[in-house]
Design an enzyme around this catalytic site. Sequence first.
Site, short mmCIF file in Angstrom:
data_model
loop_
_atom_site.label_atom_id
_atom_site.label_comp_id
_atom_site.label_asym_id
_atom_site.label_seq_id
_atom_site.Cartn_x
_atom_site.Cartn_y
_atom_site.Cartn_z
N ASP A 227 21.65 84.07 35.87
CA ASP A 227 22.12 83.03 36.80
C ASP A 227 21.44 81.72 36.44
OD1 ASP A 227 23.02 81.54 38.95
OD2 ASP A 227 22.12 82.80 40.50
N ASP A 238 27.10 75.91 38.96
CA ASP A 238 26.34 77.11 39.27
C ASP A 238 27.21 78.32 38.94
OD1 ASP A 238 24.76 79.08 40.34
OD2 ASP A 238 24.74 78.30 42.38
N HIS A 307 27.77 79.47 48.66
CA HIS A 307 27.30 78.27 49.36
C HIS A 307 28.02 77.04 48.82
CE1 HIS A 307 24.96 77.53 45.63
NE2 HIS A 307 24.80 78.85 45.65
N HIS A 315 22.07 74.02 47.46
CA HIS A 315 22.60 74.62 48.69
C HIS A 315 22.84 73.52 49.70
CE1 HIS A 315 21.12 79.01 47.95
NE2 HIS A 315 21.94 78.57 47.03
N GLU A 340 29.90 83.34 44.98
CA GLU A 340 29.13 84.38 44.29
C GLU A 340 29.07 85.63 45.14
OE1 GLU A 340 24.90 83.58 43.73
OE2 GLU A 340 24.97 82.08 45.30
N GLU A 435 29.52 84.83 39.58
CA GLU A 435 29.60 83.59 40.36
C GLU A 435 30.38 82.51 39.60
OE1 GLU A 435 26.42 80.57 42.58
OE2 GLU A 435 25.75 81.79 40.89
#
Length: 454
Positions: A227, A238, A307, A315, A340, A435
């Site tokens: 990640d 992300d 998120h 976030h 994710e 994700e």
Amino acid sequence: MAAAAVDGIQKMKLDETNGTKANGSSSAAPKLAADAEHDDSDEDNDNDAPGPEGAAAAPKKKKRKPRKKKKGGAAAAGTGAGGPKTQSSPPRVPITQLFPEGNYPVGEEVEYRNDNAFRTTSEEKRHLDRMNSDFLTEYRQGAEIHRQVRQWAQKSIKPGQTLTEIAEGIEDGVRALTGHQGLEEGDAIVAGMGFPTGLSINHCAAHYTPNAGNKMVLQQEDVMKVDFGVHINGRIVDSAFTMSFDPVYDNLLKAVKDATNSGVKEAGIDVRMSDIGAAIQEVMESYEVEIKGQTHPVKCVRNLNGHNIGRYQIHGGKSVPIVKGGDQTKMEEGETFAIETFGSTGKGYVHDDMEVSHYAFREDAPKVPLRVSSAKSLLNSIKKNFGTIPFCRRYLDRLGHDKYLLGLNNLVSSGIVEAYPPLCDVKGSYTAQYEHTILLRPTVKEVISRGDDY
């Protein structure tokens, strides 16, 4: 990057392709091929052309036309006036050289449905989309860097490597491709890593990266979540995937990948978070996996969530659940989300465990007196070098800091810096993660991180 949602687990504030397919189909990342060079040897035939009429009878000495020199140096590696056309391995060619005109690949574009179908042809929405050109360029640049680095990582990561070697390989690639090494004051804030590379193994689901001196080695039987984030001017891409080397885990990985894609498909403007969570859970929990003769249902890790992402804020405040529930919050036009999902063969619930490695400066940090003298200078360095971009201890080591743990712990206890411990299910279980980052543009949903790998 994972966010813990409930039961006191701290929520992480660590806040394209030219041939893309619409309507939810996966689009492949661009194949960057070198321009074919013409063989200059054929040009020697021009020397055999007959001379002008009435030339002297005596034989004319034939001059040989000098052969053109083949391009050397960088040009021999597939470069020309427009810059390199292929990426190196490991990736070290800045992405701006591969796309000198700044036309980065578009992600997977998916048309809105139902009440939002009008957006595709609305001139007003198209005008709003055009006004976001800088925003889209920065996101697409970061997404292409992520694709190139992760596709190299997927080919190069093998059992027997240390986690430190793997993490630094990914981070060196991201820094090289962004063109920002992060060693000068403020450089990492311009572009670079969106957050530390997470390499969480087996029952550890998220937020693990090796600290200095870590000797952990990747094993053949491990399931590792990879990640990492890339940011350009605070626009964070992300995206995460899971690697395993034993086919016994294939169904676990497939369950989580399918669940993530279901969440991506369900997400959109005015969609309620509860509906996305229900769609994810239905797909995830339709799978089971047999390990060592025992069948395990694949469970959603119910206290981990997707998120929204803000600028320089991994976030942003909204959570995207991966189980059904009562959250009636809606997604809105212009927002960016990380969809994710995490699947587990254990309890489907994570808790804080192991040594902390991830940290981030809190944007709402209180102004309090610091009791440790080294804490103040460390805080100034954190703000100047990372801002609100998450960092890890290895990044402080890289900047030349030493003996900083007392000061760092003082910043954490004062509420100025947030610490994010690794999040783990029960020992002996296995977890997986996938994700994607999506942009809710005015006209279409763009899965900005989509590639031909996942």
